[in-house]
Design an enzyme around this catalytic site. Structure first.
Site, PDB file in Angstrom:
ATOM      1  N   THR A 158      47.562  46.332  -0.549  1.00  0.00           N
ATOM      2  CA  THR A 158      47.162  46.811  -1.862  1.00  0.00           C
ATOM      3  C   THR A 158      45.901  47.613  -1.652  1.00  0.00           C
ATOM      4  OG1 THR A 158      47.941  44.745  -2.803  1.00  0.00           O
ATOM      5  CG2 THR A 158      46.390  45.980  -4.126  1.00  0.00           C
ATOM      6  N   ARG A 186      59.585  41.928  -9.777  1.00  0.00           N
ATOM      7  CA  ARG A 186      58.537  41.023  -9.271  1.00  0.00           C
ATOM      8  C   ARG A 186      57.153  41.667  -9.455  1.00  0.00           C
ATOM      9  NH1 ARG A 186      54.307  41.760  -5.302  1.00  0.00           N
ATOM     10  NH2 ARG A 186      53.718  39.701  -4.529  1.00  0.00           N
ATOM     11  N   ASP A 189      49.750  39.730  -7.654  1.00  0.00           N
ATOM     12  CA  ASP A 189      48.423  39.450  -8.210  1.00  0.00           C
ATOM     13  C   ASP A 189      47.716  40.683  -8.754  1.00  0.00           C
ATOM     14  OD1 ASP A 189      48.386  40.215  -5.340  1.00  0.00           O
ATOM     15  OD2 ASP A 189      46.219  40.303  -5.710  1.00  0.00           O
TER      16      ASP A 189
END
Ligand code: GLY
Length: 295
Positions: A158, A186, A189
């Protein structure tokens, strides 16, 4: 590790994962360039929101990370992107999840924050909002390419950033496609407040790595909470990483910055490229392994 810096500060990461050695130089160059761009946004009179958006935008524009142009496809061969930006002093955030066929979800997340009364927009709703954003001229989609770039990492990662401006205003953000081959729909976080991203008027965190594990300990919020309780950023980062290791299967990391510009970086993966720049571009550090700094 911890670095004490002078405000303003821009810190950027390119994900906690394993990067192939042949890409290391390009990855470090990219995070460093992104941090500089973020600082330039501040120097031109921009806000910490401008700095974080610019920093993440430029990483989305490379194909080096699993975000933006480098996004990975899900199990059905489609790309679904998540992003979030949080303005700590206003305690307000904008997030988009599973948005398709765009390159810069970070700008759309900011649009959610600034132009809607909501915090989280998902799927086709996010795509509709994207069309509205373009029609309003809030942002332009500058890249002609779509998110089809080759996958550069075996796992996933990320990109994220935290910026603190001269007045101590803290903004955190994050952008990702999640892991290659993920189940359609999906969400990890990264766009979830308190998990991948959190900021208030005390500190800001941007987390990266295995989303399901980060979610379990609400890592971003807890890191900032520890700082609110009087811990140093280093101790706070160590605390959440200890909890992550003890209670989950781990594989994550974070950057954590307080309102004074103290910065902590911690991760339990092989690599986490980070670049940090502060005051007048005079201090630039960057690294992707625990050996720090290399410059
Ligand atoms: N940290 C990115 C994800 O799990 O989606």
């Amino acid at each position: 590790m911890v670095v004490l810096l002078q405000l303003p500060i821009v810190a950027v990461h390119g994900g906690a994962t394993v990067f192939e050695k042949k890409n290391h130089e390009a990855i470090l160059k990219a995070v460093r360039a992104a941090a500089k761009l973020g600082m330039q946004a501040l120097e031109k009179g921009g806000s910490a929101l401008d700095a974080v958006e610019a920093t993440i935008w430029v990483l989305e524009e490379t194909d080096l990370f699993t975000a933006g142009l480098g996004a990975s496809k899900n199990r059905d061969g489609e790309i679904e992107l998540d992003a979030m930006i949080m303005d700590g002093n206003r305690l307000q955030s904008g997030a988009v999840m599973a948005v398709q066929n765009i390159v810069h979800p970070i700008s759309l997340a900011r649009y959610v924050l600034e132009r809607t009364a909501n915090s989280q927009i998902v799927g086709s709703g996010a795509n509709k909002l994207y069309e509205q954003m373009l029609a309003e001229g809030y942002r332009k989609e500058t890249s002609v390419r779509k998110t089809e770039a080759p996958i550069m990492v075996k796992n996933y990662d990320t990109v994220g950033a935290v910026a603190v401006d001269r007045s101590g205003r803290i903004v955190s953000g994050s952008s990702t496609s999640g892991w290659p081959g993920k189940m359609p729909g999906r969400v990890g976080d990264s766009p979830i407040i308190g998990a991948g991203v959190y900021a208030n008027d005390v500190a800001g965190a941007s987390c990266t790595g295995k989303g399901e594990q980060i979610l379990r300990i609400t890592m971003g919020r807890m890191a900032v909470y520890h700082v609110e309780q009087g811990l140093s950023v280093q101790q706070a980062a160590e605390n959440v990483m200890t909890e992550l290791r003890q209670k989950t299967t781990g594989e994550a990391g974070l950057i954590l910055v307080n309102k004074f510009g103290d910065l902590a970086i911690d991760f339990d993966t092989t690599h986490m490229p980070v670049a940090v720049i502060s005051k007048d571009m005079s201090e630039v550090f960057y690294s992707m392994t625990p050996e720090w700094p290399i410059d």
